[in-house]
Design an enzyme around this catalytic site. Structure first.
Site, PDB file in Angstrom:
ATOM      1  CD  GLU A  85     -52.894  -2.726   2.277  1.00  0.00           C
ATOM      2  OE1 GLU A  85     -53.190  -1.836   3.085  1.00  0.00           O
ATOM      3  OE2 GLU A  85     -51.722  -3.082   2.030  1.00  0.00           O
ATOM      4  CB  SER A  95     -29.051   1.698  32.784  1.00  0.00           C
ATOM      5  OG  SER A  95     -27.832   1.766  33.493  1.00  0.00           O
ATOM      6  CG  HIS A 124     -47.540  -1.259   0.995  1.00  0.00           C
ATOM      7  ND1 HIS A 124     -48.007  -0.079   1.528  1.00  0.00           N
ATOM      8  CD2 HIS A 124     -46.188  -1.145   0.963  1.00  0.00           C
ATOM      9  CE1 HIS A 124     -46.991   0.725   1.806  1.00  0.00           C
ATOM     10  NE2 HIS A 124     -45.876   0.103   1.459  1.00  0.00           N
ATOM     11  CD1 TRP A 146     -20.020 -21.937  25.193  1.00  0.00           C
ATOM     12  CD2 TRP A 146     -21.693 -20.484  24.981  1.00  0.00           C
ATOM     13  NE1 TRP A 146     -19.731 -21.127  24.120  1.00  0.00           N
ATOM     14  CE2 TRP A 146     -20.736 -20.227  23.976  1.00  0.00           C
ATOM     15  CE3 TRP A 146     -22.841 -19.693  25.052  1.00  0.00           C
ATOM     16  CZ2 TRP A 146     -20.907 -19.211  23.035  1.00  0.00           C
ATOM     17  CZ3 TRP A 146     -23.001 -18.675  24.110  1.00  0.00           C
ATOM     18  CH2 TRP A 146     -22.044 -18.446  23.117  1.00  0.00           C
TER      19      TRP A 146
END
Length: 357
Positions: free
Chosen positions: A56, A308, A54, A179
């Site tokens: 730290e 939705s 991590h 496109w």
């Protein structure tokens, strides 16, 4: 005594470091850490990828003279963990170094931590300050916070539209898509996909566009492909079912699905999940994705699928490209809703980002 401006300066650096882990730390959050002694940064680190040390740990390991740690302050944009996961608890490591001051941006929402790391450090006699640049830190890890607080993935909706408001031209089934944006915009989209755990499309988008839904223009892990197909009418030969990456098909509990399911037998990395389209199917799908640990998805169409998500305000971020072109007629773009967060120019295209507050 350290003023708040100084705390903010070092916390900004934590956030800068944390961003360097984007796309690599899932399901862990983005975390950066700096260690300050006598007004100077003597160590810093960030969480590079899931399973690695991590932030730290990396910050403490980067300090050459460990004897000054007891007189130093460690900054971290998320509460140090207090549980054994892939690595030992960071709170215990900080305590063992003799560090007496810790500055944290925000409490970790993960149930295994959720204040326990801070509590443990305070009990050990450490001076802990919490809430420095909290809003910025929460936004950085908005996917992580949404997942743990709302029990669903963070949802990004994305589309491209023409200047006259169409997301697609009028075309027959055998027409190829036109496109709307440019090459730069498409590269950006691939970088977005690389930062999310899943990418979702509806039946018509899969059929008409036959997309790959990968990050071929960005060298990072591909997201899980998520396809909604109520009757399982899509051809198993489409690109999204090519077994190159994990794919989930959400099909309905109906006669057509039961009849067509055998077409997908033997398809590697393709899983069919039956859901009830007669009810709140989006919520059911989001619950399933949550249970799979998928923290974020990007929804790339079509219009019905986007609406939705709009229906029950089940979205967090909206990204809309506007290309420098006109279609005259075709498929109208969905309604743009939300609070405008950012606007930028990408060659002849514009990108607008909205947030659902």
């Amino acid at each position: 005594m350290t003023d708040n401006n100084t705390h903010q300066k070092y916390m900004n650096r934590c956030i800068e470091l944390a961003k360097m882990g984007e796309g690599h730390t899932y399901p862990n959050p983005l975390v950066g850490s700096v260690i300050v002694y006598n007004g100077k940064i003597i160590g810093e680190g960030f969480h590079r990828k899931y399973g690695d040390p991590h932030a730290e740990v990396n910050a403490i390991n980067s300090v050459k003279d460990k004897s000054v740690l007891s007189e130093s302050t460690i900054y971290v944009n998320l509460e140090p963990c207090a549980h054994h996961g892939k690595t030992p608890p960071c709170a215990d490591l900080i305590i063992s170094t003799g560090i007496k001051k810790v500055v944290v941006a925000t409490i970790d929402p993960f149930a295994e931590v959720a204040g326990k790391g801070i509590e443990r450090m305070i009990e050990a006699g450490i001076d802990v300050t919490v809430g420095v640049l909290e809003d910025e830190a929460r936004f950085l890890n908005r996917r992580f916070f949404t997942f743990h607080e709302k029990k669903r993935p963070y949802i990004i909706i994305k589309w491209a539209q023409t200047l006259d408001g169409f997301i697609d031209s009028e075309r027959l089934d055998n027409n190829t898509p036109k496109w709307i944006t440019n090459d730069a915009s498409r590269t950006i989209v691939h970088s977005w996909r690389a930062n999310e755990m899943g990418i979702m499309i509806g039946t018509n988008t899969a059929k008409m566009d036959n997309p790959n839904l990968n990050v071929r223009e960005w060298a990072v892990n591909n997201p899980v492909r998520i396809v909604l197909d109520r009757t399982l009418r899509l051809s198993p030969e489409l690109n999204v079912f090519d077994s190159s990456q994990n794919t989930i098909i959400y099909a309905g509990n109906n006669a057509s699905s039961k009849k067509n399911i055998e077409q997908f037998e033997g398809k590697d990395k393709v899983e069919i999940v039956i859901v009830d389209y007669a009810k709140d199917v989006i919520s059911e799908i989001l619950d399933d994705l949550y249970n799979r640990g998928i923290q974020s998805i990007i929804v790339e169409g079509g219009t019905k699928l986007i609406e939705s998500f709009y229906k029950n305000s089940q979205w967090d971020e909206l990204r809309v490209f506007t290309g420098n072109t006109f279609f005259g007629k075709g498929v109208k773009a969905p309604e743009v809703i939300g609070e405008l967060y950012n606007e930028q120019r990408i060659d002849e295209c514009c990108l607008f980002t909205y947030l659902n507050r």
